[in-house]
Motif scaffolding. Structure first.
Motif, PDB file in Angstrom:
ATOM      1  N   LYS A 126       0.828  -1.206   0.000  1.00  0.00           N
ATOM      2  CA  LYS A 126       0.000   0.000   0.000  1.00  0.00           C
ATOM      3  C   LYS A 126       0.867   1.262   0.000  1.00  0.00           C
ATOM      4  O   LYS A 126       0.533   2.251  -0.653  1.00  0.00           O
ATOM      5  N   LYS A 127       1.984   1.216   0.723  1.00  0.00           N
ATOM      6  CA  LYS A 127       2.881   2.372   0.765  1.00  0.00           C
ATOM      7  C   LYS A 127       3.572   2.575  -0.586  1.00  0.00           C
ATOM      8  O   LYS A 127       3.783   3.712  -1.026  1.00  0.00           O
ATOM      9  N   LEU A 128       3.920   1.476  -1.233  1.00  0.00           N
ATOM     10  CA  LEU A 128       4.543   1.575  -2.554  1.00  0.00           C
ATOM     11  C   LEU A 128       3.563   2.151  -3.572  1.00  0.00           C
ATOM     12  O   LEU A 128       3.937   2.962  -4.425  1.00  0.00           O
ATOM     13  N   ILE A 129       2.312   1.744  -3.483  1.00  0.00           N
ATOM     14  CA  ILE A 129       1.287   2.246  -4.401  1.00  0.00           C
ATOM     15  C   ILE A 129       1.038   3.729  -4.148  1.00  0.00           C
ATOM     16  O   ILE A 129       0.921   4.525  -5.091  1.00  0.00           O
ATOM     17  N   GLU A 130       0.990   4.136  -2.870  1.00  0.00           N
ATOM     18  CA  GLU A 130       0.794   5.554  -2.532  1.00  0.00           C
ATOM     19  C   GLU A 130       1.928   6.405  -3.110  1.00  0.00           C
ATOM     20  O   GLU A 130       1.692   7.487  -3.653  1.00  0.00           O
ATOM     21  N   ALA A 131       3.159   5.906  -2.998  1.00  0.00           N
ATOM     22  CA  ALA A 131       4.308   6.640  -3.529  1.00  0.00           C
ATOM     23  C   ALA A 131       4.258   6.702  -5.050  1.00  0.00           C
ATOM     24  O   ALA A 131       4.599   7.723  -5.657  1.00  0.00           O
ATOM     25  N   THR A 132       3.829   5.613  -5.665  1.00  0.00           N
ATOM     26  CA  THR A 132       3.710   5.587  -7.128  1.00  0.00           C
ATOM     27  C   THR A 132       2.714   6.628  -7.613  1.00  0.00           C
ATOM     28  O   THR A 132       2.937   7.316  -8.614  1.00  0.00           O
ATOM     29  N   LEU A 133       1.628   6.773  -6.895  1.00  0.00           N
ATOM     30  CA  LEU A 133       0.603   7.743  -7.278  1.00  0.00           C
ATOM     31  C   LEU A 133       1.114   9.184  -7.191  1.00  0.00           C
ATOM     32  O   LEU A 133       0.585  10.073  -7.866  1.00  0.00           O
ATOM     33  N   CYS A 134       2.142   9.400  -6.377  1.00  0.00           N
ATOM     34  CA  CYS A 134       2.729  10.743  -6.261  1.00  0.00           C
ATOM     35  C   CYS A 134       3.425  11.171  -7.551  1.00  0.00           C
ATOM     36  O   CYS A 134       3.622  12.369  -7.789  1.00  0.00           O
TER      37      CYS A 134
END
Length: 338
Positions: free
Chosen positions: A258-266
């Motif tokens: 979930k943290k990797l996906i949040e960072a990707t969305l940035c």
């Protein structure tokens, strides 16, 4: 009479540094390693200041004594807990009444105490002056995943002068750089941490620093330092793509998806909708290697473009299957040959 020392004497003296400013002042920026022993809370400090302006010095002192009297026992207990040996080295913002009052209190209870002339303000002045010194910097560069931080640590292990800016900033520098790094310091404190490192270095020897952008997460690199970094020679290490992907998979392999996906969305706008969707799908399916490969296409392009604008010398070093120590030794060999 409490002795007030200049900064050099104050820092060299064996003991513990106690910062008696309010918690918010301390949080904003402090001498690295110091302990906060606030004479006033933030609210109390504000009220004493208002009283000084509106009613005068005597009334402000009287109010300050009212606030501090119930805390005397706690001040002494806390000081003794942190002071195993040596002297209580006490400072406030300008070396005024707050540090003098605390020093006299501790001295009267048998704790040797000194104060810092002109307080934290003089430390900040010293720090600013450091960045104007003619240090010789060597920049360490390379595409994302090149293992630059490990190489810096290997250089340090070989006795070299090193500043790990990302370590001090608690951030790796990318959209994913905050993951697992804890809370970042304020820019002021980041500045202070760098200055303490610089103050211990020999101006005649090179200082190895990773090639960074002007800002690491929320921390801004001091302008004078950044200017020197831009003018310094850059040692660009080149590693195969598969090695870099493996390094990043190792670094982030245990991270919550979930943290990797949040960072990707940035970085969605920079990746583009289709590639962002593909990366998120790969992460969700546990295919981190494929996700990293796509993200590196963006980061590699951005980094390579940045190199085209660099005016200082660039020395390229290419190797396969090198350990961090191997790279460190190669860098030193090349630097000595320049």
């Amino acid at each position: 009479m409490i002795e007030a020392l200049n900064l050099e004497e104050f820092m060299a003296l064996e003991g513990t540094v106690f910062d008696v400013r309010s918690p918010s002042e301390y949080q904003q920026g402090r001498i690295p390693g110091s302990i906060n022993l606030p004479l006033f809370s933030d609210a109390e400090r504000a009220q004493v200041g208002t009283t000084y302006k509106m009613e005068g010095k005597e009334q402000a002192i009287s109010l300050g004594m009212k606030y501090t009297s119930p805390k005397v026992s706690r001040f002494v207990t806390q000081a003794k807990q942190h002071l195993n040996s040596g002297t209580a080295k006490i400072h406030c913002w300008r070396g005024g009444m707050r540090s003098s009052a605390m020093a006299m209190l501790l001295e009267n209870t048998g704790i040797p105490s000194v104060t810092l002339q002109s307080g934290y303000k003089t430390f900040r002045g010293w720090a600013h002056e450091l960045f104007e010194k003619p240090y010789r910097y060597n920049m360490l560069g390379g595409l994302t995943g090149s293992g630059k931080t490990s190489i810096l640590h290997a250089l340090e292990g070989l006795g070299e002068q090193v500043i790990d800016l990302e370590g001090l900033a608690h951030h790796r520098g990318s959209a994913f750089g905050h993951i697992g790094r804890g809370e970042q310091p304020s820019t002021e404190q980041f500045f202070n941490e760098i200055s303490i490192k610089l103050g211990k270095f020999d101006v005649e020897r090179p200082i190895w620093v990773e090639n960074e952008s002007r800002q690491i997460g929320f921390c801004h690199i001091p302008e004078a330092l950044f200017s020197s970094m831009q003018k310094a020679p850059l040692y660009l290490i080149e590693r195969p793509l598969e090695e870099r992907i493996a390094t990043l998979c190792c670094d982030y392999g245990n991270t919550d998806p979930k943290k990797l996906i949040e960072a990707t969305l940035c970085i969605k706008k920079k990746l583009g909708g289709a590639r962002t969707k593909e990366v998120i799908g790969n992460i969700s399916e546990g295919q981190l290697k494929q996700a990293v490969g796509i993200i590196l296409e963006y980061y590699d392009s951005t980094y390579t473009f940045g190199l085209t604008r660099r005016k200082s010398p660039i020395h390229k070093l290419s190797e396969k299957n090198f350990s961090a120590k191997d790279w460190a030794e190669k860098l030193l060999s090349n630097d000595r040959g320049q």
